[in-house]
Write an enzyme that holds these catalytic residues in place. Structure first.
Site, PDB file in Angstrom:
ATOM      1  N   HIS A   1       3.797  -2.268   3.094  1.00  0.00           N
ATOM      2  CA  HIS A   1       3.805  -0.930   2.502  1.00  0.00           C
ATOM      3  C   HIS A   1       5.123  -0.715   1.761  1.00  0.00           C
ATOM      4  O   HIS A   1       6.191  -1.095   2.277  1.00  0.00           O
ATOM      5  CB  HIS A   1       3.627   0.138   3.594  1.00  0.00           C
ATOM      6  CG  HIS A   1       2.304   0.051   4.302  1.00  0.00           C
ATOM      7  ND1 HIS A   1       2.055  -0.907   5.270  1.00  0.00           N
ATOM      8  CD2 HIS A   1       1.161   0.780   4.163  1.00  0.00           C
ATOM      9  CE1 HIS A   1       0.809  -0.759   5.701  1.00  0.00           C
ATOM     10  NE2 HIS A   1       0.249   0.255   5.066  1.00  0.00           N
TER      11      HIS A   1
ATOM     12  N   ASP B   1       0.826  -1.217   0.000  1.00  0.00           N
ATOM     13  CA  ASP B   1       0.000   0.000   0.000  1.00  0.00           C
ATOM     14  C   ASP B   1       0.859   1.265   0.000  1.00  0.00           C
ATOM     15  O   ASP B   1       2.028   1.263   0.410  1.00  0.00           O
ATOM     16  CB  ASP B   1      -0.891   0.039   1.248  1.00  0.00           C
ATOM     17  CG  ASP B   1      -2.080  -0.898   1.140  1.00  0.00           C
ATOM     18  OD1 ASP B   1      -2.110  -1.734   0.212  1.00  0.00           O
ATOM     19  OD2 ASP B   1      -2.976  -0.799   2.000  1.00  0.00           O
TER      20      ASP B   1
END
Length: 291
Positions: free
Chosen positions: A260, A118
């Protein structure tokens, strides 16, 4: 003298009858010296019937069967024992059963898992992650922020070219549940435009920031929402060892891993994450393959 002739005639008659019966009961493919004796079948099925049927004469002489099945028009010179054929048939059945059992066990132990990233792309971190994924031939899904995709379109394009999935994570990472329908759609549309400019493709999936998803969001956004069920918390502790430990504690079949690609520590942890999952027998797939 006449009596002797009569006796001899009777004996000759008996021998002829017995010989005829033996001759007619002997299968045309029998040969005690392994040479052809009238060895031609009209139909291949006859040979199959012969193999599968028991005969009282099997114990009287050594049976041989033509290697090519006695098909018409073939010259057969090689013979094998019928008993060997039967043994081989039994062995084939056992082997096939073992193979089926092994395949069933492999399917039962088959585990799939998806890596997702992400908040990117990041010029350096995402590039390192792409190189690690390429090294181990792993495909992943990147839920990119529109504003970052617009800033680093070449990174998004590279991820797409490597065969990874590119999905929507909104334009600016706002909590969609706190927006009205028009604002929500704007967040999605702007991110879609940036992704499409970089890859030429429009995403079909989105991940709501913070995992904030309710019925209003579902109804307002015409894309497939994707959350996660394995949280490494890499954004929080920013420690490669903790990322791996959290992954080990939660790894499961059909798992969707949240990481991430904006933190260097996440990129540094990725290789150990991949190696561990491979050792555990997981197959890496993209998110859409699990949905």
């Amino acid at each position: 003298m006449g009596k002797k002739i009569t006796v001899l005639s009777i004996l000759c008659g008996i021998l002829i009858v017995v010989g005829f019966r033996v001759w007619t009961n002997t299968p045309p493919t029998y040969a005690s010296n392994k040479t052809v004796v009238n060895a031609t079948y009209k139909l291949p099925s006859i040979s199959n019937d012969y193999i599968n049927k028991s005969s009282a004469s099997l114990n009287k002489m050594m049976p041989y069967y033509m290697n090519d099945g006695g098909a018409p028009g073939r010259n057969c010179t090689t013979y094998i024992k019928v008993e060997n054929i039967l043994d081989n048939k039994e062995a084939d059945v056992v082997q096939e059963s073992d193979q089926q059992q092994k395949q069933t066990e492999q399917e039962a132990n088959h585990k799939r898992i998806a890596l997702t990233f992400d908040d990117g792309p990041h010029k350096n971190v995402t590039d390192q992650i792409l190189m690690t994924l390429q090294k181990y031939e792993v495909k992943a899904t990147f839920f990119v922020l529109g504003q970052n995709a617009a800033k680093y379109p070449d990174v998004v394009k590279k991820a797409d070219a490597f065969g990874h999935e590119i999905a929507n994570h909104t334009w600016s990472h706002k909590n969609l549940t706190k927006l009205n329908a028009q604002q929500m759609q704007a967040e999605i549309d702007r991110a879609n435009d940036a992704i499409c400019d970089a890859t030429g493709k429009t995403p079909t999936m989105y991940r709501p920031p913070f995992g904030a998803l309710d019925e209003k969001v579902r109804e307002s956004i015409d894309l497939t929402p994707v959350l996660w069920n394995i949280d490494t918390l890499d954004w929080q502790h920013k420690t490669p060892k903790k990322t791996l430990a959290n992954l080990k504690a939660q790894a499961k079949d059909n798992g969707i891993i949240l990481m991430h690609d904006i933190h260097q520590q996440s990129a540094d942890a990725l290789e150990d994450v991949i190696l561990y999952l491979k050792e555990e027998g997981y197959e890496f797939v993209t998110t859409s393959q699990l949905l």
